[in-house]
Design a protein around this motif. Structure first.
Motif, mmCIF file in Angstrom:
data_model
loop_
_atom_site.group_PDB
_atom_site.id
_atom_site.type_symbol
_atom_site.label_atom_id
_atom_site.label_comp_id
_atom_site.label_asym_id
_atom_site.label_seq_id
_atom_site.Cartn_x
_atom_site.Cartn_y
_atom_site.Cartn_z
ATOM 1 N N ARG A 100 3.052 9.417 85.146
ATOM 2 C CA ARG A 100 3.624 8.122 85.519
ATOM 3 C C ARG A 100 2.540 7.141 85.958
ATOM 4 O O ARG A 100 1.597 7.520 86.663
ATOM 5 C CB ARG A 100 4.623 8.346 86.657
ATOM 6 C CG ARG A 100 5.095 7.109 87.364
ATOM 7 C CD ARG A 100 6.174 6.391 86.622
ATOM 8 N NE ARG A 100 7.333 7.247 86.377
ATOM 9 C CZ ARG A 100 8.227 7.017 85.400
ATOM 10 N NH1 ARG A 100 8.064 5.991 84.587
ATOM 11 N NH2 ARG A 100 9.262 7.819 85.222
ATOM 12 N N ASP A 134 2.979 0.403 87.739
ATOM 13 C CA ASP A 134 3.972 -0.308 86.933
ATOM 14 C C ASP A 134 5.102 -0.783 87.851
ATOM 15 O O ASP A 134 6.014 -0.007 88.208
ATOM 16 C CB ASP A 134 4.515 0.632 85.845
ATOM 17 C CG ASP A 134 5.443 -0.085 84.870
ATOM 18 O OD1 ASP A 134 6.152 -1.011 85.302
ATOM 19 O OD2 ASP A 134 5.458 0.298 83.691
ATOM 20 N N ASP A 148 7.758 -2.749 87.543
ATOM 21 C CA ASP A 148 9.150 -2.686 87.106
ATOM 22 C C ASP A 148 9.690 -1.258 87.117
ATOM 23 O O ASP A 148 10.828 -1.009 87.522
ATOM 24 C CB ASP A 148 9.299 -3.284 85.699
ATOM 25 C CG ASP A 148 9.011 -4.777 85.703
ATOM 26 O OD1 ASP A 148 9.012 -5.370 86.802
ATOM 27 O OD2 ASP A 148 8.769 -5.342 84.622
ATOM 28 N N GLU A 149 8.863 -0.315 86.663
ATOM 29 C CA GLU A 149 9.272 1.096 86.652
ATOM 30 C C GLU A 149 9.491 1.601 88.075
ATOM 31 O O GLU A 149 10.446 2.311 88.355
ATOM 32 C CB GLU A 149 8.177 1.951 85.989
ATOM 33 C CG GLU A 149 8.235 1.982 84.483
ATOM 34 C CD GLU A 149 9.246 2.999 83.986
ATOM 35 O OE1 GLU A 149 9.738 3.800 84.788
ATOM 36 O OE2 GLU A 149 9.546 2.964 82.777
ATOM 37 N N ARG A 186 13.003 2.932 91.210
ATOM 38 C CA ARG A 186 13.162 4.233 91.899
ATOM 39 C C ARG A 186 13.287 3.995 93.404
ATOM 40 O O ARG A 186 12.502 3.231 93.971
ATOM 41 C CB ARG A 186 11.946 5.131 91.672
ATOM 42 C CG ARG A 186 11.490 5.198 90.249
ATOM 43 C CD ARG A 186 12.187 6.311 89.487
ATOM 44 N NE ARG A 186 11.973 6.137 88.056
ATOM 45 C CZ ARG A 186 12.911 6.300 87.140
ATOM 46 N NH1 ARG A 186 14.122 6.652 87.486
ATOM 47 N NH2 ARG A 186 12.647 6.130 85.872
ATOM 48 N N LYS A 207 12.519 14.849 84.914
ATOM 49 C CA LYS A 207 11.242 14.476 84.304
ATOM 50 C C LYS A 207 10.472 15.747 83.960
ATOM 51 O O LYS A 207 10.976 16.863 84.075
ATOM 52 C CB LYS A 207 10.439 13.585 85.261
ATOM 53 C CG LYS A 207 11.140 12.276 85.627
ATOM 54 C CD LYS A 207 11.217 11.341 84.436
ATOM 55 C CE LYS A 207 11.947 10.057 84.801
ATOM 56 N NZ LYS A 207 12.176 9.209 83.626
ATOM 57 N N CYS A 265 2.334 0.144 93.729
ATOM 58 C CA CYS A 265 3.191 -0.540 92.748
ATOM 59 C C CYS A 265 3.428 -1.997 93.074
ATOM 60 O O CYS A 265 3.615 -2.816 92.183
ATOM 61 C CB CYS A 265 4.546 0.134 92.603
ATOM 62 S SG CYS A 265 5.693 -0.147 93.960
#
Lengths: 126, 226
Positions: free
Chosen positions: A66, A70, A72-73, A77, A95, A122
Motif C-alpha cells: 500500500r 495516497d 484518497d486511498e 480507511r 487484503k 497520508c
C-alpha cells in the motif's frame, strides 16, 4: 467581590481547557513521532522509507504494498480499519497475506502510534 | 559505619574482577575485539545504532562447522546489511540498497576462526527457549508445495530469499539457513522472534508448531550437499 471570584473561576477553567488542548496536541505529535520510528524499523522494508509503497522488498513481492501517501486511498480507511490491518494482518481486511499480523509483535499502543503516523504520511506530509 | 570501615570495602569493590554475565563465556579471546566493534555480545542495545546482528546467543543459533568456515571466507548473508533501514537510498522510483554503504565482513585465519568459534558457541543464554520449543523432526516435503507455502501462504518470501535470485532483501537469505543455523533455533525464532532479539523486524505470525515445522522442512529441502 463575587464578580472577581467568578472571573477567577472562569479564568481557571479556561486555562485548564487550553492546557488540556495543548497536552492532547502534544500527545498526538509524540505518538506520531514514535510511529515514525516504528515505521522505519518495521514497515519501511516493504512500504518504503517515505511510505510510497516502494520499499526495497516491493519489487520482489507479488502484490504491491500500500502507498501510505495516497491521500484518497487512505482517507477511505478508518483508524479502526488501519489498526486491524496492522494488528491482524492483510487477510483480516480482505487484503494480501503478504501484509503480516503485527499484533503479537507490537503493543496496541505502538500500533496506535503507527496509525497516527499513517495519518501524518497520508494527510500532512507533502 | 566509620570511614575506616568504608575504605577496605571500597578497595575490595574496585579490585573485584568483572563478574561474567550468566550464559556467557568467562574469557573473551583477543580476536573477538573485532566482533565487539559491531556486534552485541553482552547485552542488547539499539539495533538502529548497532547494525550488525546480535551474537550474544551465537551458541544457540549457529552450526559450528559453518561458523568456523564462514569466519575464514565470509560472504554477505543479508543483502541489505545488518539493519536494512541504514542502507537505503530513496528516490522517486522507490527505495534501493545503498551497496556503497555495505562494508565487507572481516575474515580471520583458521586458528582465529577456531578460537572465535569456540567462544561464540559457548554463548548460550537461551538454552531455556530452545528447551521450551516444540520438538522438531525433519520430514520430507514437496519442493513445489514448500515454495508455495513459503512465498504465498506465509509470506516469508517478502523479506527472505529462498534462492539466490528470488525473494525479498531486507532479511537474511534463507537458502543457506540449514547450513548456518541449528534447526531448534529456527523453530524457536519463527515462533517468537522478539524472545531472541527485541529489535527484530520479523513479525510473530502466530503460527502453530506444525506450520513452523513445515517451513523448516522446506528450508532443509533447499540445502544442497557440497
Amino acid at each position: 467581590m463575587r464578580l472577581a471570584r467568578n472571573h477567577a473561576s472562569i479564568l481557571a477553567q479556561a486555562s485548564l481547557m487550553v492546557a488540556t488542548l495543548c497536552w492532547s496536541v502534544l500527545a498526538t505529535a509524540s505518538d506520531a513521532d514514535n510511529g515514525r520510528i516504528l515505521y522505519r524499523n518495521n514497515c519501511s522494508q516493504c512500504h518504503g522509507l517515505k511510505g510510497t509503497g516502494k520499499g526495497i522488498n516491493a519489487p520482489h513481492l507479488e502484490v504491491a504494498p500500500r502507498n501510505h501517501t495516497d491521500h484518497d486511498e487512505m482517507i477511505a480507511r478508518t483508524d479502526e480499519e488501519l489498526f486491524k490491518a496492522i494488528s491482524e494482518g492483510g487477510q483480516s481486511v480482505n487484503k494480501s497475506v503478504l501484509m503480516p499480523n503485527w499484533g503479537k509483535t507490537l503493543s496496541p499502543e505502538e500500533i496506535e502510534d503507527l496509525v497516527a503516523y499513517l495519518r501524518v504520511l497520508c494527510c500532512q506530509e507533502q | 559505619m566509620t570511614k575506616r570501615t568504608y575504605l577496605p570495602l571500597l578497595t575490595l569493590l574496585l579490585a573485584w574482577p568483572v563478574v561474567p554475565v550468566a550464559g556467557f563465556a568467562e574469557e573473551i579471546p583477543a580476536a573477538a575485539n573485532l566482533c565487539l566493534t559491531c556486534h552485541q555480545v553482552t547485552v542488547e542495545s539499539d539495533r538502529a545504532v548497532q547494525g550488525a546482528p546480535p551474537l550474544f546467543y551465537a551458541g544457540n543459533k549457529f552450526n559450528r562447522d559453518w561458523l568456523e568456515s564462514w569466519l575464514q571466507t565470509p560472504t554477505r548473508i543479508r543483502p541489505a546489511g545488518g539493519f536494512f533501514a541504514d542502507h537505503i537510498i530513496t528516490s522517486e522510483g522507490g527505495d534501493s540498497i545503498d551497496t556503497a554503504s555495505l562494508a565487507p565482513h572481516p575474515s580471520v585465519d583458521s586458528a582465529a576462526a577456531k578460537q572465535l568459534s569456540d567462544w561464540l558457541m559457548s554463548l548460550r543464554p537461551h538454552d531455556q527457549l530452545i528447551a521450551e520449543s516444540s520438538e522438531y523432526s525433519p520430514a520430507p516435503i514437496s519442493p513445489r508445495l514448500g515454495a508455495m507455502d513459503f512465498v504465498k501462504f506465509k509470506g516469508c518470501g517478502g523479506c527472505h530469499r529462498d534462492t539466490p535470485e528470488y525473494g525479498g532483501v531486507s532479511g537474511p537469505e534463507l537458502y543457506t539457513a540449514w547450513q548456518r543455523l541449528q534447526p531448534e533455533f529456527i523453530v524457536s525464532y519463527i515462533k517468537n522472534p522478539r524472545a531472541w532479539n527485541q529489535q527484530s523486524s520479523m513479525p510473530d505470525r502466530n503460527l502453530q508448531d506444525e506450520q513452523i515445522h513445515k517451513l523448516v522442512n522446506y528450508l532443509k529441502s533447499l540445502h544442497k550437499e557440497d
